[in-house]
Motif scaffolding. Structure first.
Motif, PDB file in Angstrom:
ATOM      1  N   THR A   1      -4.775   0.263   7.333  1.00  0.00           N
ATOM      2  CA  THR A   1      -5.085   1.613   6.843  1.00  0.00           C
ATOM      3  C   THR A   1      -5.918   2.367   7.884  1.00  0.00           C
ATOM      4  O   THR A   1      -6.668   1.766   8.658  1.00  0.00           O
TER       5      THR A   1
ATOM      6  N   TYR B   1       0.512   9.351   4.603  1.00  0.00           N
ATOM      7  CA  TYR B   1       0.978   7.987   4.907  1.00  0.00           C
ATOM      8  C   TYR B   1       2.059   7.521   3.932  1.00  0.00           C
ATOM      9  O   TYR B   1       2.583   6.425   4.073  1.00  0.00           O
ATOM     10  N   PHE B   2       2.338   8.330   2.892  1.00  0.00           N
ATOM     11  CA  PHE B   2       3.272   7.910   1.845  1.00  0.00           C
ATOM     12  C   PHE B   2       4.642   8.559   2.014  1.00  0.00           C
ATOM     13  O   PHE B   2       4.760   9.651   2.595  1.00  0.00           O
TER      14      PHE B   2
ATOM     15  N   ASN C   1      -5.692   0.756  -5.879  1.00  0.00           N
ATOM     16  CA  ASN C   1      -4.494   1.208  -5.172  1.00  0.00           C
ATOM     17  C   ASN C   1      -3.938   2.442  -5.874  1.00  0.00           C
ATOM     18  O   ASN C   1      -3.626   2.396  -7.061  1.00  0.00           O
TER      19      ASN C   1
ATOM     20  N   SER D   1       0.820  -1.227   0.000  1.00  0.00           N
ATOM     21  CA  SER D   1       0.000   0.000   0.000  1.00  0.00           C
ATOM     22  C   SER D   1       0.845   1.264   0.000  1.00  0.00           C
ATOM     23  O   SER D   1       0.315   2.365  -0.055  1.00  0.00           O
ATOM     24  N   GLN D   2       2.173   1.091   0.079  1.00  0.00           N
ATOM     25  CA  GLN D   2       3.102   2.222   0.166  1.00  0.00           C
ATOM     26  C   GLN D   2       2.917   3.044   1.445  1.00  0.00           C
ATOM     27  O   GLN D   2       3.471   4.114   1.582  1.00  0.00           O
ATOM     28  N   ASN D   3       2.121   2.533   2.372  1.00  0.00           N
ATOM     29  CA  ASN D   3       1.962   3.243   3.652  1.00  0.00           C
ATOM     30  C   ASN D   3       3.215   3.017   4.496  1.00  0.00           C
ATOM     31  O   ASN D   3       3.639   1.882   4.707  1.00  0.00           O
TER      32      ASN D   3
ATOM     33  N   VAL E   1      -4.453  11.343   2.701  1.00  0.00           N
ATOM     34  CA  VAL E   1      -3.861  10.022   2.423  1.00  0.00           C
ATOM     35  C   VAL E   1      -2.363  10.146   2.159  1.00  0.00           C
ATOM     36  O   VAL E   1      -1.596   9.264   2.544  1.00  0.00           O
TER      37      VAL E   1
ATOM     38  N   LEU F   1       4.840   2.956   7.959  1.00  0.00           N
ATOM     39  CA  LEU F   1       4.434   2.880   9.367  1.00  0.00           C
ATOM     40  C   LEU F   1       5.653   3.112  10.247  1.00  0.00           C
ATOM     41  O   LEU F   1       6.686   2.473  10.066  1.00  0.00           O
TER      42      LEU F   1
END
Ligand SMILES: C[S@@+](CC[C@H](N)C(=O)[O-])C[C@H]1O[C@@H](n2cnc3c(N)ncnc32)[C@H](O)[C@@H]1O
Length: 279
Positions: free
Chosen positions: A72, A225-226, A199, A20-22, A222, A24
């Motif tokens: 997410t 988160y990237f 996505n 998801s390319q998130n 959004v 963390l």
């Protein structure tokens, strides 16, 4: 009780990033415990380290996707950060409608739409304030990586608590049917909204043809988160699918990674972005 030091969180973070390319932060590793509880139970497991060892031993793409989706953050609300909606209503939409009169069509994209409140807010705004659009081809696309929120957006059914966050009473009465605690968006609003799983970081973007261009894109809350690199690639893709006179709204704390292709416009107490065309 699980010893959290035995869990390979780095593996889980990398898995989420890959899908998801998130990004963390390790300081939030505890979130894996809380968010994956249901998934663990469904797998007949009780501990995170069991899940990690299971994944290391055997690839399981659908389980990996479920983990990325469960991580997410889906926070949203109707008319969130209201100013973009006010600005659209008072200034931007009247001008846009004038220029699209020959085509009689408008396209909106709520990118990372979560449970759909943003898309439905736009649909209600158009319905309430622009009756002249009757007979036009109006599409509001909503996409999100998370299958569960897309299902909820498609159902258009919200709990009383969600309805009471941000929706004026007149909208509740006019645009929802209710049964007990559940409030369902009326068909006249739902029919212009279309939701699907996608996505934002897959290449090319799910809308990539020039006849698919959008007039207004919401890409809010959004990008935080990237990584910087992911934001840059995503915004280059967004630039390609936005009409040359279209507009992009980001979250109130977000900025385009590559400012050379966007012109910021400050108006109505908010900021939006126009695509700069190559000279
Ligand atoms: C905090 S919500 C924002 C919802 C809405 N845009 C708003 O501002 O109220 C972030 C959403 O981004 C979605 N998301 C995260 N990574 C994504 C990706 N790579 N592609 C598409 N959606 C993604 C999440 O599933 C979540 O629903």
């Amino acid at each position: 009780m699980q010893n959290s030091s035995s869990v390979d969180y780095g593996y889980l973070r990398q898995l989420v990033f890959g899908l998801s390319q998130n990004v963390l932060d390790p300081s939030r590793d505890y979130l894996f415990e809380t968010r994956l509880t249901r998934l663990l139970r469904n797998q007949g497991m009780s501990r995170l380290d069991e899940l990690v060892e299971h994944l290391k031993a055997r690839k399981n793409p659908s389980l990996e996707r479920s983990i990325a989706e469960a991580m997410t953050i889906n926070e949203t609300s109707f008319f969130r950060d209201g100013r973009p909606f006010d600005l659209l209503r008072e200034e931007l939409l009247p001008a846009l409608i004038e220029s699209r009169r020959p085509l009689r069509g408008l396209r909106f994209w709520s990118a990372a739409c979560s449970t759909g409140q943003e898309a439905y807010s736009l649909a209600m705004l158009l319905h309430e304030h622009f009756p002249a659009l009757t007979g036009w081809h109006i599409r509001i696309e909503g996409t999100d990586i998370c299958a569960e929120v897309i299902e909820r957006a498609q159902a258009g059914c919200f709990h009383r608590i969600e309805i009471n966050r941000g929706l004026p009473a007149r909208h509740i009465v006019r645009y929802f049917d209710h049964a007990g605690e559940d409030w369902t968006v009326k068909p006249e609003i739902r029919k212009v909204c279309n939701f699907r799983q996608a996505n934002l970081c897959s290449s090319p973007l799910s809308f990539n043809r020039s006849d698919d261009r959008f007039d207004v894109i919401f890409l809010r809350n959004v990008m935080l988160y990237f990584s910087q690199e992911t934001r840059k690639t995503l915004l280059a893709g967004i630039h390609r699918v936005l009409a040359p006179d279209g507009m992009l709204f980001l979250g109130s704390t977000e900025q385009p990674a590559d400012s050379s292709i966007w012109t910021p416009v400050i108006a109505g107490g908010t900021c939006y972005f126009r695509p700069r065309q190559p000279s």
